[in-house]
Scaffold this active site. Structure first.
Site, short mmCIF file in Angstrom:
data_model
loop_
_atom_site.label_atom_id
_atom_site.label_comp_id
_atom_site.label_asym_id
_atom_site.label_seq_id
_atom_site.Cartn_x
_atom_site.Cartn_y
_atom_site.Cartn_z
N LYS A 9 26.81 38.29 48.81
CA LYS A 9 26.78 37.49 50.05
C LYS A 9 26.82 38.42 51.25
O LYS A 9 27.28 39.57 51.16
CB LYS A 9 27.94 36.50 50.12
CG LYS A 9 29.36 37.12 50.12
CD LYS A 9 29.87 37.57 51.48
CE LYS A 9 31.23 38.26 51.41
NZ LYS A 9 31.58 39.12 52.50
N PRO A 97 26.53 47.12 45.67
CA PRO A 97 27.42 48.24 45.98
C PRO A 97 28.89 47.80 45.96
O PRO A 97 29.20 46.65 46.31
CB PRO A 97 26.99 48.64 47.40
CG PRO A 97 25.60 48.14 47.56
CD PRO A 97 25.50 46.90 46.71
N GLY A 101 31.82 44.91 51.19
CA GLY A 101 31.78 43.72 52.04
C GLY A 101 30.71 42.74 51.59
O GLY A 101 30.31 41.86 52.34
N LEU A 102 30.27 42.87 50.33
CA LEU A 102 29.21 42.01 49.80
C LEU A 102 29.72 41.10 48.69
O LEU A 102 28.93 40.43 48.02
CB LEU A 102 28.04 42.87 49.28
CG LEU A 102 27.35 43.76 50.32
CD1 LEU A 102 26.34 44.69 49.66
CD2 LEU A 102 26.66 42.91 51.39
N ALA A 103 31.04 41.08 48.47
CA ALA A 103 31.69 40.21 47.48
C ALA A 103 31.24 40.48 46.04
O ALA A 103 31.10 39.56 45.24
CB ALA A 103 31.48 38.73 47.83
N GLY A 104 31.02 41.75 45.72
CA GLY A 104 30.57 42.11 44.37
C GLY A 104 31.55 41.65 43.29
O GLY A 104 31.16 40.98 42.32
N GLY A 105 32.81 41.98 43.43
CA GLY A 105 33.81 41.59 42.43
C GLY A 105 33.95 40.08 42.34
O GLY A 105 34.02 39.51 41.25
N SER A 106 33.96 39.43 43.49
CA SER A 106 34.10 37.96 43.52
C SER A 106 32.92 37.29 42.83
O SER A 106 33.08 36.29 42.12
CB SER A 106 34.17 37.46 44.97
OG SER A 106 35.25 38.05 45.63
N ASP A 139 36.74 34.74 48.16
CA ASP A 139 35.28 34.60 48.21
C ASP A 139 34.69 33.96 46.95
O ASP A 139 33.50 33.67 46.90
CB ASP A 139 34.62 35.98 48.38
CG ASP A 139 34.79 36.55 49.78
OD1 ASP A 139 35.15 35.77 50.69
OD2 ASP A 139 34.56 37.76 49.95
P1 ATP Z 1 34.75 41.41 49.46
O1 ATP Z 1 33.47 41.36 50.24
O2 ATP Z 1 35.00 40.17 48.62
O3 ATP Z 1 35.94 41.81 50.27
P2 ATP Z 1 33.90 43.94 48.49
O4 ATP Z 1 32.43 43.72 48.31
O5 ATP Z 1 34.31 44.60 49.76
O6 ATP Z 1 34.60 42.54 48.36
P3 ATP Z 1 34.18 44.69 45.75
O7 ATP Z 1 32.85 45.27 45.44
O8 ATP Z 1 34.49 43.36 45.22
O9 ATP Z 1 34.48 44.75 47.32
O10 ATP Z 1 35.24 45.78 45.23
C1 ATP Z 1 36.54 45.93 45.76
C2 ATP Z 1 37.42 46.59 44.69
O11 ATP Z 1 37.67 45.63 43.67
C3 ATP Z 1 36.77 47.76 43.99
O12 ATP Z 1 37.13 48.97 44.58
C4 ATP Z 1 37.27 47.67 42.55
O13 ATP Z 1 38.36 48.53 42.34
C5 ATP Z 1 37.80 46.26 42.40
N1 ATP Z 1 37.07 45.42 41.40
C6 ATP Z 1 37.64 44.61 40.49
N2 ATP Z 1 36.71 43.97 39.78
C7 ATP Z 1 35.51 44.35 40.22
C8 ATP Z 1 34.18 44.02 39.85
N3 ATP Z 1 33.91 43.16 38.86
N4 ATP Z 1 33.18 44.60 40.56
C9 ATP Z 1 33.46 45.45 41.58
N5 ATP Z 1 34.71 45.82 41.93
C10 ATP Z 1 35.73 45.28 41.27
#
Ligand code: ATP
Length: 339
Positions: A9, A97, A101-106, A139
Protein backbone atom coordinates in the site's frame (compact mmCIF):
# COMPACT_ATOMS: atom_id res chain seq x y z
CA UNK A 1 -1.27 -25.81 -1.37
CA UNK A 2 -2.39 -22.18 -1.88
CA UNK A 3 -0.54 -19.28 -3.45
CA UNK A 4 -1.54 -15.69 -2.80
CA UNK A 5 -0.27 -12.31 -3.89
CA UNK A 6 -0.04 -9.80 -1.04
CA UNK A 7 -0.08 -6.24 -2.40
CA UNK A 8 1.74 -3.27 -0.91
CA UNK A 9 0.00 0.00 0.00
CA UNK A 10 0.89 3.65 -0.23
CA UNK A 11 -0.52 6.50 1.84
CA UNK A 12 -2.09 9.26 -0.23
CA UNK A 13 -2.87 11.10 3.01
CA UNK A 14 -1.68 10.65 6.60
CA UNK A 15 -2.78 12.98 9.39
CA UNK A 16 -1.92 12.53 13.05
CA UNK A 17 -4.70 13.90 15.25
CA UNK A 18 -3.67 13.00 18.79
CA UNK A 19 -2.97 10.35 21.40
CA UNK A 20 -5.23 7.41 22.15
CA UNK A 21 -5.80 5.92 25.59
CA UNK A 22 -4.14 2.67 24.33
CA UNK A 23 -0.86 4.49 23.64
CA UNK A 24 -1.23 4.56 19.85
CA UNK A 25 -2.02 7.63 17.77
CA UNK A 26 -5.41 8.70 16.50
CA UNK A 27 -4.96 8.82 12.70
CA UNK A 28 -6.84 9.65 9.53
CA UNK A 29 -5.24 8.12 6.44
CA UNK A 30 -6.17 7.50 2.84
CA UNK A 31 -4.56 4.27 1.72
CA UNK A 32 -4.23 2.85 -1.78
CA UNK A 33 -3.18 -0.67 -2.85
CA UNK A 34 -0.50 -0.92 -5.52
CA UNK A 35 0.35 -3.99 -7.58
CA UNK A 36 3.74 -4.66 -6.01
CA UNK A 37 3.27 -7.99 -4.29
CA UNK A 38 4.96 -10.59 -2.15
CA UNK A 39 4.07 -14.15 -3.16
CA UNK A 40 2.90 -16.24 -0.21
CA UNK A 41 2.66 -20.01 -0.61
CA UNK A 42 0.87 -21.98 2.12
CA UNK A 43 1.52 -25.71 2.20
CA UNK A 44 -0.28 -27.96 4.72
CA UNK A 45 2.04 -30.06 6.93
CA UNK A 46 1.08 -33.32 8.59
CA UNK A 47 2.77 -32.37 11.88
CA UNK A 48 1.31 -29.48 13.92
CA UNK A 49 4.24 -27.13 13.33
CA UNK A 50 4.62 -23.69 11.71
CA UNK A 51 7.55 -23.39 9.32
CA UNK A 52 8.48 -20.15 7.65
CA UNK A 53 10.76 -19.83 4.65
CA UNK A 54 12.04 -16.47 3.42
CA UNK A 55 15.50 -15.74 2.06
CA UNK A 56 15.36 -11.96 2.55
CA UNK A 57 18.03 -11.12 5.18
CA UNK A 58 15.85 -8.53 6.98
CA UNK A 59 12.81 -10.77 7.34
CA UNK A 60 12.65 -12.90 10.51
CA UNK A 61 11.67 -16.56 10.02
CA UNK A 62 10.70 -17.18 13.65
CA UNK A 63 7.60 -16.45 15.75
CA UNK A 64 8.13 -12.68 15.33
CA UNK A 65 7.24 -12.80 11.63
CA UNK A 66 3.75 -11.34 11.16
CA UNK A 67 2.70 -14.23 8.90
CA UNK A 68 3.81 -16.73 11.57
CA UNK A 69 1.85 -14.73 14.16
CA UNK A 70 -1.23 -14.88 11.91
CA UNK A 71 -1.12 -18.72 11.95
CA UNK A 72 -0.60 -18.81 15.71
CA UNK A 73 -3.52 -16.43 16.26
CA UNK A 74 -5.91 -18.61 14.23
CA UNK A 75 -4.75 -21.75 16.05
CA UNK A 76 -5.27 -20.09 19.43
CA UNK A 77 -8.64 -18.53 18.59
CA UNK A 78 -10.13 -21.56 16.82
CA UNK A 79 -8.70 -24.57 18.66
CA UNK A 80 -11.60 -26.84 17.75
CA UNK A 81 -11.41 -26.16 14.02
CA UNK A 82 -7.59 -26.16 13.79
CA UNK A 83 -6.84 -29.02 16.16
CA UNK A 84 -6.01 -32.03 14.02
CA UNK A 85 -5.56 -30.17 10.72
CA UNK A 86 -1.77 -30.29 11.08
CA UNK A 87 0.58 -27.39 10.58
CA UNK A 88 1.57 -25.18 7.72
CA UNK A 89 4.65 -24.09 5.81
CA UNK A 90 4.62 -20.42 4.76
CA UNK A 91 7.00 -19.53 1.95
CA UNK A 92 7.43 -15.78 1.39
CA UNK A 93 8.89 -14.57 -1.88
CA UNK A 94 9.70 -10.96 -0.90
CA UNK A 95 9.26 -8.29 -3.53
CA UNK A 96 7.99 -5.46 -1.27
CA UNK A 97 10.95 -3.57 0.23
CA UNK A 98 11.27 -4.21 3.97
CA UNK A 99 10.80 -1.45 6.58
CA UNK A 100 9.71 0.80 3.76
CA UNK A 101 6.33 2.28 4.75
CA UNK A 102 4.62 -0.04 2.25
CA UNK A 103 3.03 -2.43 4.80
CA UNK A 104 5.02 -5.46 3.62
CA UNK A 105 4.72 -7.41 6.87
CA UNK A 106 1.06 -6.49 7.30
CA UNK A 107 0.23 -7.66 3.78
CA UNK A 108 1.91 -11.00 4.51
CA UNK A 109 -0.19 -11.41 7.66
CA UNK A 110 -3.33 -10.49 5.71
CA UNK A 111 -2.57 -13.06 2.99
CA UNK A 112 -1.90 -15.75 5.59
CA UNK A 113 -5.20 -15.09 7.39
CA UNK A 114 -7.04 -15.06 4.06
CA UNK A 115 -5.36 -18.24 2.80
CA UNK A 116 -5.76 -20.27 5.98
CA UNK A 117 -9.45 -19.33 6.17
CA UNK A 118 -9.75 -21.14 2.82
CA UNK A 119 -7.30 -23.98 3.51
CA UNK A 120 -8.73 -24.81 6.93
CA UNK A 121 -12.40 -24.13 6.02
CA UNK A 122 -12.83 -21.69 8.90
CA UNK A 123 -15.74 -19.89 7.24
CA UNK A 124 -14.71 -16.46 8.55
CA UNK A 125 -16.17 -13.35 6.90
CA UNK A 126 -13.92 -10.54 5.72
CA UNK A 127 -15.04 -8.43 8.71
CA UNK A 128 -14.07 -11.28 11.06
CA UNK A 129 -10.69 -11.65 9.37
CA UNK A 130 -10.16 -7.89 9.65
CA UNK A 131 -10.97 -7.93 13.37
CA UNK A 132 -8.35 -10.68 13.86
CA UNK A 133 -5.91 -8.83 11.61
CA UNK A 134 -6.22 -5.68 13.76
CA UNK A 135 -4.76 -7.70 16.66
CA UNK A 136 -1.63 -8.32 14.59
CA UNK A 137 -1.10 -4.81 13.22
CA UNK A 138 -2.98 -1.62 12.39
CA UNK A 139 -2.46 -1.95 8.61
CA UNK A 140 -3.62 -5.59 8.35
CA UNK A 141 -7.38 -4.79 8.00
CA UNK A 142 -6.65 -2.45 5.08
CA UNK A 143 -4.41 -5.07 3.43
CA UNK A 144 -7.33 -7.52 3.58
CA UNK A 145 -9.72 -4.98 2.06
CA UNK A 146 -7.42 -3.51 -0.60
CA UNK A 147 -8.32 -0.81 -3.10
CA UNK A 148 -8.66 2.70 -1.76
CA UNK A 149 -9.97 3.48 1.72
CA UNK A 150 -10.05 5.97 4.56
CA UNK A 151 -8.50 4.42 7.66
CA UNK A 152 -9.21 5.90 11.09
CA UNK A 153 -8.61 4.93 14.71
CA UNK A 154 -5.02 3.66 14.84
CA UNK A 155 -5.51 2.79 11.15
CA UNK A 156 -7.58 -0.36 11.64
CA UNK A 157 -11.05 1.10 10.96
CA UNK A 158 -11.61 0.93 7.22
CA UNK A 159 -14.07 2.92 5.14
CA UNK A 160 -13.72 1.89 1.49
CA UNK A 161 -13.70 4.64 -1.13
CA UNK A 162 -15.38 3.38 -4.28
CA UNK A 163 -13.46 5.47 -6.80
CA UNK A 164 -9.81 5.92 -7.43
CA UNK A 165 -8.47 6.54 -10.90
CA UNK A 166 -6.06 4.12 -12.57
CA UNK A 167 -2.75 5.78 -11.74
CA UNK A 168 0.85 4.58 -11.51
CA UNK A 169 3.29 5.01 -8.62
CA UNK A 170 7.05 5.25 -9.08
CA UNK A 171 8.37 3.85 -5.78
CA UNK A 172 11.91 4.73 -4.71
CA UNK A 173 13.71 3.38 -1.66
CA UNK A 174 17.36 3.16 -0.65
CA UNK A 175 18.15 -0.48 0.18
CA UNK A 176 20.50 0.61 2.93
CA UNK A 177 17.83 2.68 4.73
CA UNK A 178 14.77 1.61 6.64
CA UNK A 179 12.73 3.60 9.13
CA UNK A 180 11.25 2.10 12.28
CA UNK A 181 7.53 2.93 12.40
CA UNK A 182 7.51 3.16 16.25
CA UNK A 183 10.49 5.57 16.08
CA UNK A 184 8.70 7.82 13.57
CA UNK A 185 5.53 8.10 15.69
CA UNK A 186 7.48 8.53 18.93
CA UNK A 187 9.56 11.33 17.42
CA UNK A 188 6.44 12.99 16.05
CA UNK A 189 4.89 12.91 19.52
CA UNK A 190 8.02 14.45 21.06
CA UNK A 191 7.94 17.34 18.59
CA UNK A 192 4.25 17.95 17.98
CA UNK A 193 2.32 16.76 21.04
CA UNK A 194 1.39 20.38 21.86
CA UNK A 195 -0.71 20.43 18.65
CA UNK A 196 -2.64 17.22 19.53
CA UNK A 197 -6.33 17.12 20.34
CA UNK A 198 -6.85 16.39 24.06
CA UNK A 199 -7.49 12.72 24.93
CA UNK A 200 -11.16 11.67 24.74
CA UNK A 201 -12.23 14.85 22.88
CA UNK A 202 -14.65 12.77 20.81
CA UNK A 203 -16.59 15.70 19.32
CA UNK A 204 -13.51 17.36 17.85
CA UNK A 205 -12.08 13.98 16.82
CA UNK A 206 -15.25 13.21 14.85
CA UNK A 207 -15.10 16.67 13.28
CA UNK A 208 -11.47 16.16 12.18
CA UNK A 209 -12.32 12.75 10.69
CA UNK A 210 -15.39 14.19 8.92
CA UNK A 211 -13.21 16.93 7.44
CA UNK A 212 -11.19 14.27 5.61
CA UNK A 213 -14.28 12.29 4.55
CA UNK A 214 -15.71 15.40 2.88
CA UNK A 215 -12.31 16.88 2.05
CA UNK A 216 -10.41 17.79 -1.07
CA UNK A 217 -8.55 14.48 -1.54
CA UNK A 218 -11.72 12.38 -1.36
CA UNK A 219 -13.45 14.78 -3.78
CA UNK A 220 -10.48 14.64 -6.16
CA UNK A 221 -10.46 10.81 -6.08
CA UNK A 222 -14.22 10.69 -6.66
CA UNK A 223 -14.23 13.12 -9.55
CA UNK A 224 -10.99 11.83 -11.08
CA UNK A 225 -9.37 15.28 -10.83
CA UNK A 226 -5.81 14.04 -11.24
CA UNK A 227 -3.92 17.26 -10.63
CA UNK A 228 -5.97 17.82 -7.44
CA UNK A 229 -5.00 14.30 -6.26
CA UNK A 230 -1.36 15.30 -6.71
CA UNK A 231 -1.86 18.63 -4.93
CA UNK A 232 -3.63 17.01 -1.96
CA UNK A 233 -0.96 14.36 -1.19
CA UNK A 234 0.02 14.86 2.44
CA UNK A 235 1.92 13.02 5.16
CA UNK A 236 2.54 14.42 8.65
CA UNK A 237 5.38 11.94 9.22
CA UNK A 238 7.48 13.71 6.57
CA UNK A 239 7.97 16.44 9.22
CA UNK A 240 10.13 14.11 11.33
CA UNK A 241 11.48 11.57 8.85
CA UNK A 242 12.83 13.95 6.18
CA UNK A 243 14.92 16.08 8.60
CA UNK A 244 16.33 12.92 10.24
CA UNK A 245 17.13 11.26 6.90
CA UNK A 246 18.68 13.89 4.58
CA UNK A 247 19.20 11.27 1.86
CA UNK A 248 15.46 10.64 1.72
CA UNK A 249 14.79 14.37 1.60
CA UNK A 250 17.28 14.69 -1.26
CA UNK A 251 15.63 11.78 -3.07
CA UNK A 252 12.25 13.50 -2.76
CA UNK A 253 13.71 16.73 -4.17
CA UNK A 254 15.20 14.81 -7.10
CA UNK A 255 11.86 13.14 -7.83
CA UNK A 256 10.09 16.53 -7.66
CA UNK A 257 12.54 18.17 -10.03
CA UNK A 258 12.50 15.23 -12.48
CA UNK A 259 8.68 15.34 -12.38
CA UNK A 260 8.63 19.07 -13.05
CA UNK A 261 10.98 18.81 -16.03
CA UNK A 262 9.04 15.82 -17.39
CA UNK A 263 5.77 17.81 -17.21
CA UNK A 264 7.39 20.86 -18.81
CA UNK A 265 8.89 18.89 -21.72
CA UNK A 266 5.60 17.07 -22.34
CA UNK A 267 3.50 20.23 -22.36
CA UNK A 268 6.05 21.94 -24.66
CA UNK A 269 5.86 19.03 -27.10
CA UNK A 270 2.06 19.29 -27.06
CA UNK A 271 1.96 22.96 -28.04
CA UNK A 272 2.53 26.30 -26.40
CA UNK A 273 -1.19 27.04 -26.08
CA UNK A 274 -1.67 24.40 -23.38
CA UNK A 275 -2.35 25.89 -19.93
CA UNK A 276 -0.03 25.28 -17.02
CA UNK A 277 -2.53 23.10 -15.17
CA UNK A 278 -3.20 20.95 -18.23
CA UNK A 279 0.55 20.64 -18.59
CA UNK A 280 0.73 19.43 -14.99
CA UNK A 281 -1.99 16.85 -15.61
CA UNK A 282 0.07 15.44 -18.49
CA UNK A 283 3.17 15.08 -16.33
CA UNK A 284 3.73 13.70 -12.85
CA UNK A 285 0.91 14.47 -10.44
CA UNK A 286 2.74 14.72 -7.14
CA UNK A 287 5.45 13.24 -4.91
CA UNK A 288 5.22 12.18 -1.25
CA UNK A 289 6.71 9.79 1.31
CA UNK A 290 4.60 6.72 2.08
CA UNK A 291 3.69 5.93 5.71
CA UNK A 292 6.69 6.19 8.00
CA UNK A 293 9.00 5.99 4.98
CA UNK A 294 11.58 5.92 3.71
CA UNK A 295 9.87 5.05 0.38
CA UNK A 296 9.10 8.14 -1.69
CA UNK A 297 6.57 7.84 -4.51
CA UNK A 298 5.60 9.91 -7.54
CA UNK A 299 2.15 9.45 -9.09
CA UNK A 300 1.63 9.55 -12.84
CA UNK A 301 -1.27 9.18 -15.22
CA UNK A 302 0.40 6.70 -17.57
CA UNK A 303 2.81 3.79 -17.36
CA UNK A 304 5.12 5.48 -19.88
CA UNK A 305 5.43 8.61 -17.72
CA UNK A 306 6.18 6.48 -14.66
CA UNK A 307 8.87 4.53 -16.52
CA UNK A 308 10.40 7.73 -17.89
CA UNK A 309 10.54 9.27 -14.40
CA UNK A 310 12.07 6.11 -12.90
CA UNK A 311 14.70 6.10 -15.67
CA UNK A 312 15.64 9.77 -15.16
CA UNK A 313 15.70 9.50 -11.35
CA UNK A 314 18.03 6.48 -11.65
CA UNK A 315 20.37 8.53 -13.84
CA UNK A 316 20.40 11.49 -11.44
CA UNK A 317 20.91 9.93 -7.98
CA UNK A 318 24.47 9.51 -6.74
CA UNK A 319 24.42 5.94 -5.43
CA UNK A 320 22.24 4.28 -8.06
CA UNK A 321 23.22 0.77 -6.92
CA UNK A 322 21.64 1.37 -3.51
CA UNK A 323 18.35 2.67 -4.93
CA UNK A 324 15.41 0.34 -5.52
CA UNK A 325 13.09 1.85 -8.14
CA UNK A 326 9.84 0.17 -9.14
CA UNK A 327 6.71 1.16 -11.03
CA UNK A 328 3.43 -0.15 -9.60
CA UNK A 329 -0.11 0.50 -10.87
CA UNK A 330 -2.97 1.24 -8.48
CA UNK A 331 -5.06 -1.87 -7.89
CA UNK A 332 -8.46 -2.57 -6.35
CA UNK A 333 -7.22 -5.76 -4.63
CA UNK A 334 -5.31 -6.26 -1.38
CA UNK A 335 -4.94 -10.05 -1.58
CA UNK A 336 -5.17 -12.07 -4.79
CA UNK A 337 -5.70 -15.83 -4.63
CA UNK A 338 -3.69 -17.39 -7.45
CA UNK A 339 -5.42 -20.05 -9.56
P1 ATP B 1 4.25 -0.40 7.81
O1 ATP B 1 4.12 0.38 6.54
O2 ATP B 1 3.06 -1.29 8.11
O3 ATP B 1 4.67 0.44 8.99
P2 ATP B 1 6.79 -1.25 6.86
O4 ATP B 1 6.52 -1.44 5.40
O5 ATP B 1 7.40 0.05 7.25
O6 ATP B 1 5.43 -1.44 7.62
P3 ATP B 1 7.67 -3.95 7.12
O7 ATP B 1 8.21 -4.24 5.77
O8 ATP B 1 6.38 -4.54 7.48
O9 ATP B 1 7.68 -2.38 7.41
O10 ATP B 1 8.83 -4.42 8.14
C1 ATP B 1 9.00 -3.88 9.43
C2 ATP B 1 9.75 -4.92 10.28
O11 ATP B 1 8.84 -5.98 10.57
C3 ATP B 1 10.93 -5.57 9.58
O12 ATP B 1 12.11 -4.92 9.90
C4 ATP B 1 10.92 -7.00 10.09
O13 ATP B 1 11.83 -7.17 11.15
C5 ATP B 1 9.54 -7.22 10.68
N1 ATP B 1 8.72 -8.25 9.98
C6 ATP B 1 7.97 -9.20 10.58
N2 ATP B 1 7.33 -9.95 9.68
C7 ATP B 1 7.64 -9.49 8.47
C8 ATP B 1 7.28 -9.88 7.15
N3 ATP B 1 6.45 -10.90 6.91
N4 ATP B 1 7.78 -9.14 6.13
C9 ATP B 1 8.60 -8.09 6.38
N5 ATP B 1 9.00 -7.71 7.61
C10 ATP B 1 8.53 -8.39 8.65
Amino acid sequence: MLTLLANAKINLYLEIIGNRPDGFHELVMIMQSVALADRITLTPLKSPTIQLLCDHPQVPTDHTNLAYRAVALLQKRFPEQTNGVGGVEIAIDKKIPVGAGLAGGSSNAAATLFGLNVLWNLGLTRAELQALGAELGSDVPFCLAGGCAIATGRGEEINPLPHSPQLYAVLAKYNSLSVSTPWAYKTYRQQFESTYLPLNDSANLAERQARVHSGAMVKALGSGDLSAIGDQLSNDLEKVVLPAYPKVNQLKQTMLSVSASQGASQSASQGASQSASQGASQGALGTMMSGSGPTVFTLTETLEQAQAIAHTVAAQVGDRNDLQLQVAPFTTKGIVLQP
